[in-house]
Structure formats: C-alpha cells, structure tokens
Design an enzyme around this catalytic site. Structure first.
Site, mmCIF file in Angstrom:
data_model
loop_
_atom_site.group_PDB
_atom_site.id
_atom_site.type_symbol
_atom_site.label_atom_id
_atom_site.label_comp_id
_atom_site.label_asym_id
_atom_site.label_seq_id
_atom_site.Cartn_x
_atom_site.Cartn_y
_atom_site.Cartn_z
ATOM 1 C CG ASP A 87 -1.622 -3.354 5.901
ATOM 2 O OD1 ASP A 87 -0.416 -3.535 5.655
ATOM 3 O OD2 ASP A 87 -2.091 -2.257 6.270
ATOM 4 C CG ASP A 136 -6.369 -5.726 7.636
ATOM 5 O OD1 ASP A 136 -6.347 -5.652 6.390
ATOM 6 O OD2 ASP A 136 -6.119 -4.759 8.373
ATOM 7 C CD GLU A 155 -1.551 -2.135 2.236
ATOM 8 O OE1 GLU A 155 -2.422 -2.683 2.895
ATOM 9 O OE2 GLU A 155 -0.343 -2.451 2.307
ATOM 10 C CD GLU A 180 -9.107 -0.813 5.028
ATOM 11 O OE1 GLU A 180 -9.260 0.268 4.454
ATOM 12 O OE2 GLU A 180 -8.935 -0.919 6.264
ATOM 13 C CG HIS A 207 -3.272 -10.665 12.390
ATOM 14 N ND1 HIS A 207 -3.389 -11.429 11.265
ATOM 15 C CD2 HIS A 207 -4.025 -9.553 12.170
ATOM 16 C CE1 HIS A 207 -4.165 -10.794 10.386
ATOM 17 N NE2 HIS A 207 -4.571 -9.661 10.920
ATOM 18 N NE ARG A 259 -5.255 -0.202 10.624
ATOM 19 C CZ ARG A 259 -4.328 0.434 9.917
ATOM 20 N NH1 ARG A 259 -3.393 -0.265 9.286
ATOM 21 N NH2 ARG A 259 -4.316 1.754 9.840
ATOM 22 C CE1 TYR A 271 -1.302 -4.144 9.271
ATOM 23 C CE2 TYR A 271 -2.925 -5.736 10.063
ATOM 24 C CZ TYR A 271 -2.604 -4.616 9.316
ATOM 25 O OH TYR A 271 -3.579 -3.960 8.598
#
Length: 889
Positions: free
Chosen positions: A96, A98, A9, A100, A367, A323, A321
């Site tokens: 990432d 997740d 990203e 999203e 995670h 999140r 990470y």
C-alpha cells in the site's frame, strides 16, 4: 522463462492485479506483515531473553534497535515467497502507498533477500493504467518513511509494554494502554463526566402558528421588550443555573398567562422582512477520516465496518486508496467527474474543476482523495455486497457533488410583533430557506453530528409578506393566528461520542493517524473500555479508573497536545528533519521538562489504587465510591459493597441507585415465597449482569454447588415480579419435545440475543418472550426447516464472523474471539488473524491462506497451561469480558 514478481499484501489485491498484468508478471501476496516485534515470550529470541529489555524486543540501551521475528503462521508463506523470488527476473514490491506499506516492502526485502533487482511501485488505485504507470516509475524503497513507521512501532511498543503492567497491578489484570488508545478513552470518559455533572433545567417559550392562505408556518417568541427569552444556551451545563445576561426566563405559568394575554391582543404586526441571497459550496471529496464520519452518520457504520468495506472496494479496483489525508483529485478524475455531471444533471450543474485544501493537522501522504476509479460505474450499475454498495454510493455521490455548482439559496427572516398588557413589544421570529438553484444538493447533502443541524438544511418556505401586514383572528384577514402554544424545552447534556464525533476530534487535535482510528475504536471496545448504546460510545467504570490513574501519574502521556506533538515529530522523521534515534531517546529518557517514560514507570510505587468518587449518602454523610473488582465494578460505602449492573452507564448511575443496591445487599435478598415443589425460598437479586431470581440460599464460599438462577427479561421488573413468574423463569430451559427424525431433544430458553429454541448445535430465534413457554414441538420443528437468518455480530459473541466454506474440505470457516485475539478456524486448524488485519476485511481466500500456513507449523509451547505472570503478550492480549445483556443468565 523467468518473469517479474509483484508482491502485494492480500490475495484479493493479487487477484485483481493478475487480471491486469496477465502472463507477463507473477503476482503473489504476503498476507499482511511478514515479521514484527515478538508478541509473546515464546517468540523472544534466545539471544535477548536474559536482557532487561528482552521482553519488549527493543534494545533501549543501544540505539533502540528492534528485534524482529517471523511468526510461526507466516513461515510457510515466507518459504513460498522465497521460492518465487528465486525464479523471478526482478521483484516489484507493490504494498500500500503509505508509511506502513513502505515498511512492509522493506521487511519483505530484508526477509526474502532477493539477489536481483528490487524496486518499489506505488499506485493509488488498482486500474490497469495506474498499475502500468507505477511499474514504469518504479523506485527504491524510501528509507525515511521506513524510519518513521519503525519509530512509531517502537514508540507504541515502549508505551504499551511499560504502562500496561502498571494497570495490571493497580487496576485489573489484562488491561492495556496505548499512545492513541488511552487518549481516545480519556476523551470518552471526560465527556461522560460532563454528563454526570450536568444538571437539567427547563425553560418555556411560545410558538405561534400563523396561516397565510394555504401555507402555515411557526414563529417563536424571542424577545420581550429589550430582554431575550431564555434558551438552553443561557444555562450553565453543570449547575443548571441561568447565566445568560439580560434574558427573561419563562416558566409554565408565565408562558400560559402570556398566551392568554397575547391571543386577546390581535392584530399583531409584521415589523421586519429580511431576504438574503446566499450560496452554499459542496464539501470536499472524502478523506479516510471524513469517510468514517459520514458513513457513521448516514449509514450507521462503525469505523472498522467502514474501513473493511472500503478495503474490499479498493482491492476490487472500484475506488482509489482509502487511507489518505488528501482532498485533491487527479486531472483524470476531474475530467471524468465533469463528464458524469453533465450527462446526469446537465451543463448548468457543473461548477468547473475544483481542488480543496486539507484542514487536517499533520496531514501526510500526498495521495488523492477517496474516489471512484471509474465515474461511469454509477452505484446502481454495480453488483456489490450490501455494505460495499452503500459505501460506494456514498463515495460516488460525494465525489461528484464536490465538482458541481454551488447551491443558490434565499434565506428569509420574518419578525412579527405583538403588544403585551404592559405595552411592551413581544417579538416573534420565523426563518425560512428557499432553494433557488439546487446545484450540488441534487446529488448530495452532508450529514451532521447534531440532528437539529440536519433539520436546518431542509428547505422551509415562508409566504411573501411585507412590513405592516397584520396577523388577525381567523376569518378576519389573509394572515391569521391559527394557534399559540406554550412549549417546554429541557436542556440536554453534552452528547456522548460516536465513531464519527470521536474520529473528528482525534483528527482535529492531530492525535494518531486517520488510518488507525478504526482499529483504535475496535480495540477499546474489545478491551472493555467502552460499550455501545446505539451509536454512542459509553465508557465503563474500568475506563474511568484507568483514565484517573493515567491522568494523575502519567498526565503528559494522555494530554491531547503532547500526543499531537509526537505526530509532528514522526512527520519530521519521515521528512528526514529529525533523527530517529534522537526522537526515541528523548521520549524514553526525557528532555527538558519531560522526565521520560522510563523515569515515570520506575516510580510506580507512588501510584495508589484508583477509586471513582460517586458522592455522599445525604443521610449519613458517608462517602460512596466505585471500585473495580475481579468481577467488575462495585459500589462501596464503609464496609458495605454491591455490584453495579453492567448495562448502567456511569453518567446515569445515581446516588439513589447506589444506596438501593447497598441496602439490598446489606438487608439480604428479598424472598418472593417458597417453591411448592422443593420448599426452597425464591429470591430476587441484582448482580453485575442485572436482576435475576434464585432458588434457595447462596452457597458457602468454596462450595461447588450453585443454586438455580435465571435472569429477568427486559419486560420483568424486580420490584413487581411475582412468585409464579419467578418459578416460570426458573423452570427454564424447557423441554419442548423430541424430534423423532433427528433423534434429538428440542429445548426453549432465553439467551443473550433473546428467546430461542435449540436442537443439538442448531439454534433458531423465537418471535416473543412468551413463545419460550408456548412454542409447540411442531412449531419448533418447522422453525428448524427454515433457513437460519443471519445476525450481525455483537460485542458479546464468541463467533465474530462466518467467512464461508473451505473450497477443499467444505468445512465452515469462522472467525472466533480467542484469549490471544481473533483467530480463523475450520474446526480442525486454528490460525491467528494478523493484528494489522481487520476481522471484517478478511476474505475467504485470505482465511484459507492463513489456515494452510498454519498447517504443519510446529505447535506453540505453553498453550496447554496458563502462562506465567507477564510471560504472555504484554500489551492487550487478554480479551475483555464481553458485555452480557440483561437476558444473560
């Protein structure tokens, strides 16, 4: 020769990956989302503009098909990525780990349309070992996760785009509703309502200061005979009435009388000694939510500030990470943390490998917890910016402490009994805590939302006493009474939410996802629903009106349980247990006792303008209400109305204050006298920005001429301000003098951030209010020679952040708050900040990338005039008026 292309990203993440992968791979950044649902009328495709659902961008009649568009500021980046894909032997999507991130990877594949192999790689830390392992385990895109994220996006679009126009019509233009946002606002408003209903009460007790050798401790009176001495928890928080049973309420007179009696009835006797060995376990490593909470408690960071710093730490490969809902650690992390503990604290402090179970509702994304990528990188050994350094130290200590041995404590309770004049026992108690083995406390002590709770974690040592020991007068024994003091305790209203306590409540009730809390709090603050008083989140009257409307007419949509069930349904979609279309169909068209969003919104004619009832005038019995007007909240009684200053919290705004504002407005402005120079009267008034002085009469409606006005400073009081002081304020801005070197005048004045001097476009702060009238030309010039001190942004600034200098033009790059949200500018080119990117997380490289992407892009239509009603971004585009301070003119 072609080589694999890795797409992430952000440029910062790409730069870190490129260090590990060398020349074997090409690494590019998408700079956030590459496409999304249309955000304004100009982005809606021509093919759907005439459809009833075209404005929403979701075909609600045919399976809730979304219509995605690539925004203009992303098109040049897409062209560059398409060119890179053509030259690649394969494409590895490394967004990432997740939902999203999975969705972004899917969108990249759909937009870029690579002809060769496309794989998804996932890693939870940016280290060479983790990245190369992820490449070896490359997989296909998980379409179940994509469905869940797409369902969430469509659900939020339907919620926001269909409810927000109702708020525009019934409350105020430019407001927004959101599935999690509106629930968060409701929680904050209801807490403020509890504070407004709260009635203070006072109770008294006695503190006995007792000395044993060199040690002194305090014992508190807790019982008289069989009756407990009343404490704050024995009072009803709304009425202030005593509700505790079998309790004795002490007032000031009885407490003082009791002091005189008991002080004269020595000796007292130690009637109880209890020693209880206990152990205390360390807290789990950080999740997204607990990191936000603890950073708010210990560092004073807002949720978005925490996530911005964590984002940079992750992109630099320093932490895993950030999140995540997980509290588990990998085998590698367990081994490294054990080694760090033994090296730093010794073998005895290692508690053995520990894993923790998450207690969060709807926990997802398996995670690891947030942890250092290398435990050998101790906080003091890394050179990091201030925010990142403080946050990394918190993460390092918390993770290490989670693997350390339990603390062993000895808790002691002493009971000391005196005999009153009525022969009844008066029992005092003292509690202590001794740390016998510190264990994890050597590294870390968890914070608390309650300051008293943190005090309770401190070590309190009590002397060794035995049952039968006597407390005597000074000089008559080893244990003496050094003082006996009556003490008043006032009951306190429930505390306002902070970032920490709001995040904790949302998570506990399964509302939203922890990774979104930072942006939610940032949004409700930017929209004007809340403002900050220290750490506390204070709701505006607009928030009261919106919450009242939603609760009365869309009650289920803002219920905690309903919102939590939506998250559970989304989890089922991600697991493949619930069909995406079926889920959206039920939410939109209804099922069983749920009428559906479409039905609720189509009956909006039943909705009346919401008013907030404040109370009644005790003299006349007339009702006083608060309404939201074009220029903010105002109090109304009958035909009279008056603006409410914006710096008064709703719970602190009393009937008496409302009546005074209404009386002042009805009676007209108070004249302080006449200005000797002009002969015009000088008035002191109160407006929505607070008290101010005015020279001359208010203009008639339609007149473009405005009288001279000046805000009162924080040291000025409307009731005591003099004519001379008012004229002094009205004389501002003051010309300090002419700077011959620059050819510019220097002026002094008050601004929203305090007293200042200005030369051209340069500003320098002054030390005190008096300096505005006393600073000399030489002093002002000397101030401009000094480097300008940085100032953290506040909610009322237009400039949100200075990013740095453009590497090519050396122009200053800033992030500004605009009508359509934050944007990056170098003074020549403007580029919108993507809605999924936090302002504080945007790096210089990313900012330059956004500006380059914007250069050469076709100009957006319609920006030269105000958009037609409902034609702009429907949900949350209008920037809320910023809260001015008392010094704003």
């Amino acid at each position: 020769m072609s080589k694999p292309l890795v797409i992430v990203e952000s440029p910062a993440k790409a730069k870190t990956l490129a260090r590990f992968l060398g020349n074997q791979f090409r690494v590019e950044a998408s700079v956030g989302h590459v496409r999304d649902l249309p955000e304004n009328a100009s982005e809606v495709p021509e093919s759907i503009k005439k459809e009833t659902w075209g404005r929403i961008g979701v075909d609600v009649d045919n399976g809730f098909k979304p219509y995605y568009v690539v925004s203009s500021d992303r098109k040049s980046r897409i062209r560059e990525l398409k060119a890179a894909v053509k030259d690649a032997s394969e494409v590895l999507l490394a967004t990432d780990p997740d939902r999203e991130g999975e969705s972004i990877s899917w969108h990249l594949r759909e937009v870029l349309k690579p002809k060769g192999s496309v794989k998804r790689i996932v890693f939870h830390e940016i280290t060479e070992e983790a990245v190369r392992e992820a490449i070896e385990q490359a997989r296909d895109i998980d379409l179940k996760l994509v469905d869940a994220q797409e369902s969430r996006r469509i659900l939020d679009r339907l919620y926001g785009y269909m409810l927000s126009p109702v708020l525009w019509k019934k409350v105020q233009t430019g407001l927004s509703a959101g599935r999690v946002q509106s629930v968060a606002v409701r929680l904050i408003v209801e807490r403020e309502e509890e504070r407004r209903a709260f009635r203070r009460s006072t109770c008294w007790d006695l503190d006995a200061k007792i000395r044993a050798g060199e040690t002194q401790f305090v014992a508190t009176l807790v019982r008289v005979g069989e009756e407990r001495v009343a404490t704050g928890k024995d009072f009803d928080p709304t009425t202030g009435a005593l509700v505790g049973r079998n309790v004795r309420l002490l007032d000031e007179a009885s407490a003082k009388t009791m002091r005189e009696v008991l002080a004269g009835r020595l000796p007292w006797t130690v009637t109880g000694v209890e020693e209880k060995p206990t152990s205390q376990r360390p807290s789990a490593p950080f999740t997204t939510s607990t990191l936000q909470q603890e950073a708010n408690r210990k560092l004073g960071f807002s949720a978005d500030r925490t996530m911005s710093a964590a984002q940079r730490l992750f992109q630099d490969g320093v932490i895993s990470y950030h999140r995540t809902d997980s509290t588990t650690l990998s085998d590698k992390a367990l081994r490294e943390s054990a080694r760090a503990i033994k090296d730093m604290y010794g073998e005895a402090f290692y508690g053995g490998a520990r894993q923790y179970q998450t207690k969060v509702k709807n926990a997802q994304e398996a995670h690891e917890a947030i942890r250092p990528t290398d435990f050998g990188q101790r906080p003091q050994s890394l050179s990091l910016p201030p925010d990142e350094a403080r946050l990394y130290e918190l993460i390092w200590k918390r993770t290490v402490a989670s693997q350390m041995a339990d603390a062993r404590l000895l808790r002691t309770t002493l009971e000391i009994t005196a005999t009153g004049a009525d022969r009844r026992p008066h029992v005092f108690t003292a509690s202590g805590k001794a740390i016998q083995f510190a264990g994890f406390l050597r590294a870390y002590v968890e914070g608390s939302d309650d300051p008293a709770g943190e005090l309770g974690d401190q070590e309190i040592l009590l002397p060794k006493l035995s049952v039968g020991d006597h407390v005597t007068a000074p000089g008559q024994g080893p244990l003496t009474l050094a003082g006996l003091d009556p003490k008043a305790h006032e009951t306190l209203p429930p505390p306002r939410y902070t970032d920490a306590s709001l995040v904790k409540t949302l998570e506990e009730d399964g509302i939203g996802r922890p990774s979104t809390y930072a942006s939610i709090i940032q949004t409700i603050e930017r929209r004007g629903y809340v403002w900050r008083q220290g750490k506390a989140l204070v709701p505006s009257y607009t928030a009261f009106a919106v919450t009242s409307l939603l609760k009365d007419h869309f009650g289920q949509l803002v219920e905690l349980g309903f919102t939590g069930r939506i998250e559970e349904d989304l989890d089922q979609v991600s697991n493949g247990d619930l069909d995406r279309t079926q889920f959206l169909e039920q939410f939109y068209n209804g099922l069983d006792d749920w009428p559906g969003l479409r039905h609720l919104v189509t009956n909006e004619d039943r909705i009346e303008y919401p008013v907030i009832e404040l109370g009644v005038d005790p003299a006349t019995g007339q009702k006083i209400v608060v309404r939201i007007g074009r220029y903010g909240a105002y109090a109304q009684m009958g035909d009279a109305n008056a603006s409410i200053p914006e710096d008064i919290a709703p719970a602190d705004f009393t009937i008496e204050q409302a009546l005074k504002l209404l009386k002042d407005r009805t009676d007209g402005p108070q004249s302080l006298g006449a200005d000797p120079k002009t002969g015009l009267p000088v008035y002191v008034l109160t407006g929505r920005f607070g008290p101010y002085v005015q020279l001359g009469e208010a203009p008639e409606k339609g007149s473009k001429e405005k009288p001279r006005r000046a805000s009162l400073t924080k040291n000025d009081q409307p009731d005591s301000i003099t004519l001379d002081r008012a004229l002094e304020l009205l004389s501002l801005p003051r010309l300090v003098g002419h700077d011959a070197e620059t050819g510019q005048d220097i002026i002094a004045n008050f601004g929203r951030f305090g007293p200042y001097v200005k030369r051209g476009d340069e500003f320098r702060s002054l030390g005190t209010d008096a300096d505005v009238f006393g600073v000399t030309l030489d002093q002002a010039i000397e101030l401009f020679k000094q480097e300008k001190k940085g100032r953290r942004r506040t909610a009322s600034r237009t400039v949100l952040r200075e990013v740095g200098l453009h590497p090519e033009s050396q122009a200053k790059i800033e992030i500004l708050e605009g009508r359509y949200g934050p944007y990056v500018t170098d003074g020549t080119t403007n580029a919108s900040v993507p809605k999924d990117v936090l302002v504080d997380a945007l790096t210089l490289e990313e900012s330059v990338g956004l500006l380059k992407a914007r250069e050469g892009a076709p100009a957006k239509k319609g920006r030269g005039r105000a958009p037609a009603r409902g034609a702009g971004r429907t949900m949350g585009t209008a920037t809320a008026r910023k809260r001015p301070t008392k010094r704003s003119a």
